[in-house]
Scaffold this active site. Structure first.
Site, PDB file in Angstrom:
ATOM      1  N   GLY A 160       0.599  -0.900   0.204  1.00 21.68           N
ATOM      2  CA  GLY A 160      -0.027  -0.143  -0.025  1.00 21.68           C
ATOM      3  C   GLY A 160       1.025   1.539   0.075  1.00 21.68           C
ATOM      4  O   GLY A 160       1.956   1.193  -0.458  1.00 21.68           O
ATOM      5  N   ARG A 161      -0.181   2.166   0.657  1.00 24.16           N
ATOM      6  CA  ARG A 161       1.183   3.748   0.582  1.00 24.16           C
ATOM      7  C   ARG A 161       2.372   3.543   0.992  1.00 24.16           C
ATOM      8  O   ARG A 161       3.514   3.957   0.549  1.00 24.16           O
ATOM      9  CB  ARG A 161      -0.028   4.666   0.770  1.00 24.16           C
ATOM     10  CG  ARG A 161      -0.976   5.190   0.222  1.00 24.16           C
ATOM     11  CD  ARG A 161      -1.659   5.555   0.954  1.00 24.16           C
ATOM     12  NE  ARG A 161      -2.180   5.184   1.913  1.00 24.16           N
ATOM     13  CZ  ARG A 161      -4.225   5.478   1.670  1.00 24.16           C
ATOM     14  NH1 ARG A 161      -4.402   6.646   1.045  1.00 24.16           N
ATOM     15  NH2 ARG A 161      -5.063   4.595   2.434  1.00 24.16           N
ATOM     16  N   ARG A 239       0.179  -4.160  12.675  1.00 19.69           N
ATOM     17  CA  ARG A 239      -0.588  -5.326  14.152  1.00 19.69           C
ATOM     18  C   ARG A 239      -0.103  -6.491  14.266  1.00 19.69           C
ATOM     19  O   ARG A 239       0.541  -7.471  13.322  1.00 19.69           O
ATOM     20  CB  ARG A 239      -2.239  -5.058  13.402  1.00 19.69           C
ATOM     21  CG  ARG A 239      -2.485  -3.724  13.080  1.00 19.69           C
ATOM     22  CD  ARG A 239      -2.842  -3.321  14.442  1.00 19.69           C
ATOM     23  NE  ARG A 239      -3.439  -1.978  13.652  1.00 19.69           N
ATOM     24  CZ  ARG A 239      -2.943  -0.538  13.755  1.00 19.69           C
ATOM     25  NH1 ARG A 239      -1.639  -0.626  14.002  1.00 19.69           N
ATOM     26  NH2 ARG A 239      -3.693   0.529  13.591  1.00 19.69           N
ATOM     27  N   GLU A 268       0.157  -5.686  22.593  1.00 23.98           N
ATOM     28  CA  GLU A 268       0.156  -4.782  22.843  1.00 23.98           C
ATOM     29  C   GLU A 268      -0.155  -3.553  24.121  1.00 23.98           C
ATOM     30  O   GLU A 268      -1.901  -3.926  23.861  1.00 23.98           O
ATOM     31  CB  GLU A 268       0.547  -3.644  22.079  1.00 23.98           C
ATOM     32  CG  GLU A 268      -0.366  -2.816  21.310  1.00 23.98           C
ATOM     33  CD  GLU A 268       0.600  -2.333  20.096  1.00 23.98           C
ATOM     34  OE1 GLU A 268       1.006  -3.491  19.192  1.00 23.98           O
ATOM     35  OE2 GLU A 268       0.163  -1.039  19.784  1.00 23.98           O
ATOM     36  N   HIS A 286       5.692   0.470  19.275  1.00 25.10           N
ATOM     37  CA  HIS A 286       4.808   1.303  18.335  1.00 25.10           C
ATOM     38  C   HIS A 286       5.117   2.175  18.270  1.00 25.10           C
ATOM     39  O   HIS A 286       3.555   3.337  18.405  1.00 25.10           O
ATOM     40  CB  HIS A 286       2.919   1.213  19.343  1.00 25.10           C
ATOM     41  CG  HIS A 286       1.938   1.118  18.173  1.00 25.10           C
ATOM     42  ND1 HIS A 286       0.734   0.309  18.294  1.00 25.10           N
ATOM     43  CD2 HIS A 286       2.250   1.525  16.853  1.00 25.10           C
ATOM     44  CE1 HIS A 286       0.258   0.134  16.159  1.00 25.10           C
ATOM     45  NE2 HIS A 286       0.738   1.361  16.410  1.00 25.10           N
TER      46      HIS A 286
HETATM   47  C1  8YV Z   1      -1.382   4.209  15.496  1.00 28.52           C
HETATM   48  C2  8YV Z   1      -0.570   3.289  13.707  1.00 28.52           C
HETATM   49  O1  8YV Z   1      -1.702   5.249  14.851  1.00 28.52           O
HETATM   50  O2  8YV Z   1      -1.780   4.888  11.741  1.00 28.52           O
HETATM   51  C3  8YV Z   1      -1.648   3.355  12.694  1.00 28.52           C
HETATM   52  O3  8YV Z   1      -2.098   2.709  12.004  1.00 28.52           O
HETATM   53  O4  8YV Z   1      -0.481   2.214  14.253  1.00 28.52           O
HETATM   54  C4  8YV Z   1      -0.271   4.015  14.272  1.00 28.52           C
HETATM   55  O5  8YV Z   1       0.214   5.481  13.517  1.00 28.52           O
HETATM   56  C5  8YV Z   1      -1.035   5.348  16.896  1.00 28.52           C
HETATM   57  O6  8YV Z   1      -0.221   3.758  17.342  1.00 28.52           O
HETATM   58  C6  8YV Z   1      -1.702   5.574  17.823  1.00 28.52           C
HETATM   59  O7  8YV Z   1      -1.959   4.900  18.971  1.00 28.52           O
END
Ligand code: 8YV
Length: 327
Positions: A160-161, A239, A268, A286
Site C-alpha cells: 500500500g502507500r 499489527r 500490546e 509502537h
Molecule cells: C497509531 C498506527 O495510530 O496509524 C496506525 O495505524 O498504528 C499508529 O500510527 C498510533 O499508534 C495510535 O496510537
C-alpha cells in the site's frame, strides 16, 4: 447518513487517551464528551449516548457492534491512525455511519521507521549501544555482525502507500525488493507473489506492513517464518495480529531465523517476557508514526474529518468501505 445543517452544536465523544490537541482543535463548535478507556463505555449514560453524533477515537478503543449500537444518532467515527481494524466497518456501513482515518500524513514517517528498525535489527545497533555504555568496548571491539544489509532480498508483506514508500527507500539502497499482496499492483515493477509462503522461500527478510484484522490474522505463520532460513529477519510495523507471535519466539529461540524487529505486538502494550528475554530482537513501543510533527498532522486530520462532516462537506479521508460520494 443523517442530514446536517441544524444550528444545534453536535455532541461528539472523544474516546481514548486525553489529547489536548484534539479537544482544543474541535473547539466550542461541539459539545464534547471525553472518555479515556474501553471500560468507560459503561459509564456513558443512555441519555448522553442518545445525543452523540460523532466519535473521535484511537486504535486503543474497540469500536465494535456492541459499542456502535449504543449511539443511535451516530454519523461519523473519525479514528487516529491509518489502521482501522479496531472498527467494525461492516456494521458502520450498514448503519450509514462514515468512518474516517488518517492516511498519507504518516506514510513517510512510518517508512523511515521501517528502515530504521530493519537496519538496527540486522546490524545490532541497539546491542552495540549497550556495549559502549557497559564499558565492554575498552576490553575488546564489538563482534562483527552476522547480518548485513548487503546480501539481502526484502519481501514486503503489503504494497500500500507505506509499502511503496519503504520500497523506494530500499531501491535507493540497492536492495532487491519483491512483495506479497492479495492482488498485483500494475504500477509496481517489483515481482509480485500471490502466495506469501512462496515469497518467504525466495527471500531472507520480511517487512510486514499490511492492515490488521481477521483477513491477515497470523498470516506470517510458523511455515512462513521458518522458510526464511537461518539468515532470516522479520520486521513488523503493522499489527501484532499479523504475525504468529509464539511461532516467532520459537524461531528466534531456536535460531531457525536470525533476528526480528518489532513495533507492534499481539497484546500490546503487554510484551511477552519470552520476547524481552531474547537478545536477537529489537523491541519498539509502537512508535512508527510517533514524532511531534506527524502525530500533530494526524490529530489535525481527525478533527478536519469531523468538522468537515458537520459543516456539510465531504470529509477528506473516509475509509474505502464507507465512501462519501456527495452531500
Ligand atoms: C497509531 C498506527 O495510530 O496509524 C496506525 O495505524 O498504528 C499508529 O500510527 C498510533 O499508534 C495510535 O496510537
Amino acid at each position: 447518513m443523517a442530514a446536517t445543517g441544524s444550528t444545534e452544536k453536535p455532541d461528539v465523544l472523544v474516546f481514548g487517551p486525553p489529547k489536548l490537541t484534539i479537544t482544543k482543535a474541535l473547539g466550542d463548535g461541539f459539545v464534547q464528551h471525553t472518555f479515556e478507556n474501553q471500560r468507560d463505555l459503561g459509564r456513558i449514560a443512555p441519555a448522553m449516548a442518545e445525543r452523540i453524533r460523532g466519535i473521535a477515537v484511537t486504535e486503543l478503543i474497540r469500536v465494535d457492534q456492541a459499542m456502535l449500537s449504543k449511539f443511535p444518532k451516530l454519523e461519523i467515527v473519525s479514528t487516529f491512525g491509518v489502521g482501522y481494524d479496531h472498527i467494525d466497518v461492516g456494521y458502520a456501513r450498514d448503519h450509514k455511519i462514515v468512518v474516517t482515518h488518517t492516511p498519507d500524513v504518516l506514510t513517510e514517517e512510518t517508512a523511515d521507521a521501517a528502515l530504521g528498525l530493519l537496519i538496527c535489527t540486522v546490524r545490532e545497533y541497539v546491542k552495540a549501544d549497550r556495549y559502549v555504555r557497559s564499558g565492554l568496548w575498552t576490553n575488546q571491539p564489538y563482534p562483527l555482525t552476522v547480518g548485513s544489509m548487503r546480501d539481502r532480498t526484502v519481501g514486503l508483506v503489503g504494497m500500500g502507500r507505506i509499502g511503496k514508500a519503504i520500497a523506494r527507500r530500499l531501491e535507493a539502497m540497492k536492495i532487491p525488493v519483491v512483495y506479497h499482496a492479495r492482488r498485483a499492483d500494475p504500477n509496481v515493477l517489483h515481482r509480485h507473489y500471490p502466495k506469501l509462503l512462496d515469497m518467504a522461500k525466495a527471500v531472507d527478510t520480511l517487512v510486514v506492513m499490511t492492515p490488521g484484522g481477521s483477513a491477515t490474522s497470523k498470516l506470517v505463520n510458523a511455515d512462513v517464518i521458518n522458510a526464511l532460513g537461518p539468515n532470516g529477519v522479520i520486521v513488523n510495523l503493522s499489527r501484532g495480529s499479523v504475525v504468529d507471535e509464539e511461532a516467532l519466539i520459537e524461531a528466534l529461540k531456536s535460531g531457525s531465523i536470525l533476528a526480528a524487529g518489532l513495533d507492534v505486538y499481539a497484546n500490546e502494550p503487554v510484551v511477552p517476557e519470552a520476547l524481552k528475554a531474547l537478545s536477537n530482537v529489537v523491541l519498539l513501543p509502537h512508535i512508527a508514526s510517533a514524532s511531534v510533527l506527524t502525530r500533530g498532522a494526524m490529530d489535525q486530520l481527525v478533527v478536519e474529518n469531523i468538522k468537515d462532516w458537520f459543516a456539510g462537506k465531504i470529509p477528506p479521508t473516509p475509509v474505502p468501505e464507507t465512501p462519501v460520494k456527495g452531500r
